[in-house]
Design an enzyme around this catalytic site. Sequence first.
Site, mmCIF file in Angstrom:
data_model
loop_
_atom_site.group_PDB
_atom_site.id
_atom_site.type_symbol
_atom_site.label_atom_id
_atom_site.label_comp_id
_atom_site.label_asym_id
_atom_site.label_seq_id
_atom_site.Cartn_x
_atom_site.Cartn_y
_atom_site.Cartn_z
ATOM 1 N N GLU A 136 0.843 -1.192 0.000
ATOM 2 C CA GLU A 136 0.000 0.000 0.000
ATOM 3 C C GLU A 136 0.882 1.247 0.000
ATOM 4 O O GLU A 136 1.993 1.245 0.508
ATOM 5 C CB GLU A 136 -0.884 0.008 1.256
ATOM 6 N N CYS A 140 -5.053 -3.227 2.848
ATOM 7 C CA CYS A 140 -4.799 -2.932 4.255
ATOM 8 C C CYS A 140 -6.031 -3.116 5.161
ATOM 9 O O CYS A 140 -6.382 -4.229 5.502
ATOM 10 C CB CYS A 140 -4.211 -1.533 4.393
ATOM 11 N N LYS A 175 -9.598 1.375 -2.517
ATOM 12 C CA LYS A 175 -9.790 0.856 -1.163
ATOM 13 C C LYS A 175 -11.196 1.160 -0.651
ATOM 14 O O LYS A 175 -11.636 2.307 -0.626
ATOM 15 C CB LYS A 175 -8.740 1.486 -0.253
#
Length: 280
Positions: A45, A161, A120
Amino acid sequence: MTEGAVRVGLVQSRAPATPEAALAHLEPLVREASEQGARLILTPEASNMMQRRREARDLHLADEADDIVAQGLSRLAAELGVWMLVGSVVVRSGRAEDDRAANRSLLIDDRGRTVARYDKLHVFDVDLPNGETYRESATVRPGDGAVVADTPFARLGLTICYDLRFPQLFRSLAKAGAEMIAVPAAFTVPTGRAHWETLLRARAIETGAFILAPAQGGEHEDGRATWGRSMVVDPWGEVIARRDDDAPGVLIADLDMSAVGRARQAVPSLSHDREFLPPR
């Protein structure tokens, strides 16, 4: 289910504060993974920069087509003849009505073409017990859709994440055919120490998929510290490759893709969903 074996390379990095420095940092690590035979290479990330302050970040924010790291790694994938998942780059979202950035994964083929994108879904808003506070939603616009993409090796599900804490996303990816799921991350040290390996192994067991988790690690220029410990977990929940440090480097793993079918046959929970009433 996909059969055969594939060698993957996970890049563990320590992203600098600017895209120019980030590309210079990543390129030798990607080349090292390729030299070790990796056909699919994954970066963490925030591969293009680590900046806690929005004002500093926005000085370097670019459209995806102009981002130095996204374009540099695309050229590198074509040069090396490898597939690459750029774990994420922080880029302009492309939404005129929202000036927040996108935290975006890019899947690049061996000709340097971007074949899938994922923004995300779950942004990290939290007050940690050690006093650290994060408000990712203030600067990052969350995505609105899950993504599974075809590669020559297997179907790949994309997450980033904090998504790791939402098992329903991973289940939806597996039910859509994902045999590998990427979890590029920049985990905090407190949450990484407590939860990183446990969550990665749980998601692998629940989905019967390989979990590929390249991570940022160490003390960054902007003052943030990340956990590192990049890891590959097989569909039975066994860690088959790991780094035990925060240092920049490469993690290589050979995946026997037939393990996906064996795990899902042994525990066929993906086909056992039932409708139920919510608790009162």
